[in-house]
Design a protein around this motif. Structure first.
Motif, PDB file in Angstrom:
ATOM      1  N   ALA A   1       0.829  -1.197   0.000  1.00  0.00           N
ATOM      2  CA  ALA A   1       0.000   0.000   0.000  1.00  0.00           C
ATOM      3  C   ALA A   1       0.867   1.252   0.000  1.00  0.00           C
ATOM      4  CB  ALA A   1      -0.936  -0.005   1.205  1.00  0.00           C
ATOM      5  N   LEU A   2       1.970   1.206   0.738  1.00  0.00           N
ATOM      6  CA  LEU A   2       2.901   2.332   0.766  1.00  0.00           C
ATOM      7  C   LEU A   2       3.518   2.553  -0.604  1.00  0.00           C
ATOM      8  CD1 LEU A   2       4.457   4.466   2.401  1.00  0.00           C
ATOM      9  CD2 LEU A   2       6.159   2.686   2.911  1.00  0.00           C
ATOM     10  N   ARG A   3       3.878   1.477  -1.268  1.00  0.00           N
ATOM     11  CA  ARG A   3       4.463   1.603  -2.601  1.00  0.00           C
ATOM     12  C   ARG A   3       3.462   2.179  -3.584  1.00  0.00           C
ATOM     13  NH1 ARG A   3       7.471  -3.503  -4.769  1.00  0.00           N
ATOM     14  NH2 ARG A   3       8.074  -1.934  -6.290  1.00  0.00           N
ATOM     15  N   ALA A   4       2.212   1.726  -3.500  1.00  0.00           N
ATOM     16  CA  ALA A   4       1.189   2.247  -4.404  1.00  0.00           C
ATOM     17  C   ALA A   4       0.935   3.731  -4.164  1.00  0.00           C
ATOM     18  CB  ALA A   4      -0.109   1.452  -4.236  1.00  0.00           C
ATOM     19  N   ALA A   5       1.008   4.137  -2.902  1.00  0.00           N
ATOM     20  CA  ALA A   5       0.794   5.543  -2.578  1.00  0.00           C
ATOM     21  C   ALA A   5       1.844   6.427  -3.238  1.00  0.00           C
ATOM     22  CB  ALA A   5       0.827   5.736  -1.059  1.00  0.00           C
TER      23      ALA A   5
END
Length: 341
Positions: A207-211
């Motif tokens: 999720a952090l990477r997608a953000a």
């Protein structure tokens, strides 16, 4: 002036609340996926179903919870582990089972099998045998909706292994850049085929990477159907409101091997048993029993109804015809192209 009101009837076991009825519907949907796949294992082991087959057992809460947040006008793009997605989307059990048998009455006319379920009438745009292959297709559907002014959501399911593919990064970048109405649902079951997430990704917080692409992103307990449904509704509402693509990382787990051909030697058995303690199907059933919303008799009746539904699907698939040999080239070449000198 005074008015009289008819007193509201009290809630009883025979008159469940709307919330209880919804929970029962969620349980039925998840059980349908579970029992359908368990029957497919039996049929596959008896060589009545052939080809590749990837089971969704353990991940049912994701498919069911997300589809609860979508409308009939929305689109769904899936993966090769898509039986649960198709069933939760409303593709008939008989049409899917016939496809598993390779029969012409299947949802893909028997041409796709387990990995290529498709139902354009329900806007279910297929399973896809290519890892991450559905992502650019979903971006195209979302772009078409945006360009034509249709307020619809395209939901794309994919696994954690897709983060190693260029299709994810290209799709995420363009979706954020163009503000596409796209809901990206990553089913993080910790293993890309037989490779643990930490062994192929330096940053495991997906999720952090997608953000990092400028999308609204967050992680969800994918073993809790209520958590999934609530997160999906919030994300779908955001997409519909025009705030661009949203990303959900569903923490889930497949109880079975990657595929029917997989020996499953890459993970510890104790890990599997640990995750089974969080079984989304039995977890919901337990909560309903504790709330006096599900009796043993009602559970038995539900199981019997689903068993009969699957029995009918198997019988219909066995009796359905195979595609005639003379039709095998239909849909392979364009009629216009074929008519040219």
């Amino acid at each position: 002036m005074s008015t009289t009101r008819t007193p509201r009837a009290p809630r009883t076991a025979s008159r469940p609340s709307r919330e209880a009825a919804h929970r029962l519907a969620l349980l039925e949907s998840m059980l349908r996926v579970r029992r359908f796949e368990e029957r497919c294992v039996e049929l596959y082991s008896a060589a009545r179903i052939r080809g590749f087959m990837h089971l969704y057992i353990g991940e049912e809460a994701v498919a069911v919870g997300v589809n609860e947040a979508l409308t009939d006008d929305d689109a769904v793009v899936s993966t090769y582990r898509e039986h649960g997605h198709a069933l939760a989307r409303g593709v008939p059990t008989e049409a899917i089972m016939a496809e598993m048998f390779g029969k012409v009455t299947g949802c893909s006319r028997g041409r796709g099998g387990s990995m290529h379920l498709f139902d354009v009438g329900r806007r279910f745009y297929g399973g896809n045998a290519i890892v991450g292959g559905g992502l650019p297709l979903a971006a195209g559907l979302a772009l078409a909706d945006r360009m034509t002014g249709r307020n619809r959501v395209t939901c794309c399911f994919f696994g954690d292994g897709a983060f190693a593919e260029g299709e994810f990064h290209e799709t995420a970048n363009l979706a954020a850049l163009w503000g596409l109405p796209l809901l990206l649902v990553c089913e993080n079951n910790l293993y890309a085929m037989g490779t643990a997430l930490a062994r192929h990704q330096a940053q495991t917080d997906l999720a952090l990477r997608a953000a990092g692409y400028g999308m609204v992103s967050w992680a969800v307990d994918g073993m809790d159907v209520f958590a999934v449904e609530n997160a999906a509704r919030r994300a779908a509402e955001g997409v519909r409101a025009g705030t661009g693509p949203h990303f959900l990382e569903m923490h889930t787990y497949r109880f079975r091997a990657h595929s029917m051909y997989d020996s499953d030697r890459y993970r510890d058995k104790a890990e599997i048993e640990h995750w089974k303690e969080r079984d989304p199907v039995e977890g919901l059933a337990r909560r309903m029993r504790e709330a006096k919303e599900l009796t043993d008799k009602a559970r038995t009746a539900l199981e019997d109804r689903l068993a009969a539904e699957i029995d009918r699907a198997v019988e219909a698939a066995e009796q359905a015809p195979e595609e005639p040999v003379e039709d095998l080239l239909t849909y392979v070449t364009s009629p216009v192209e074929a008519s040219r000198p």
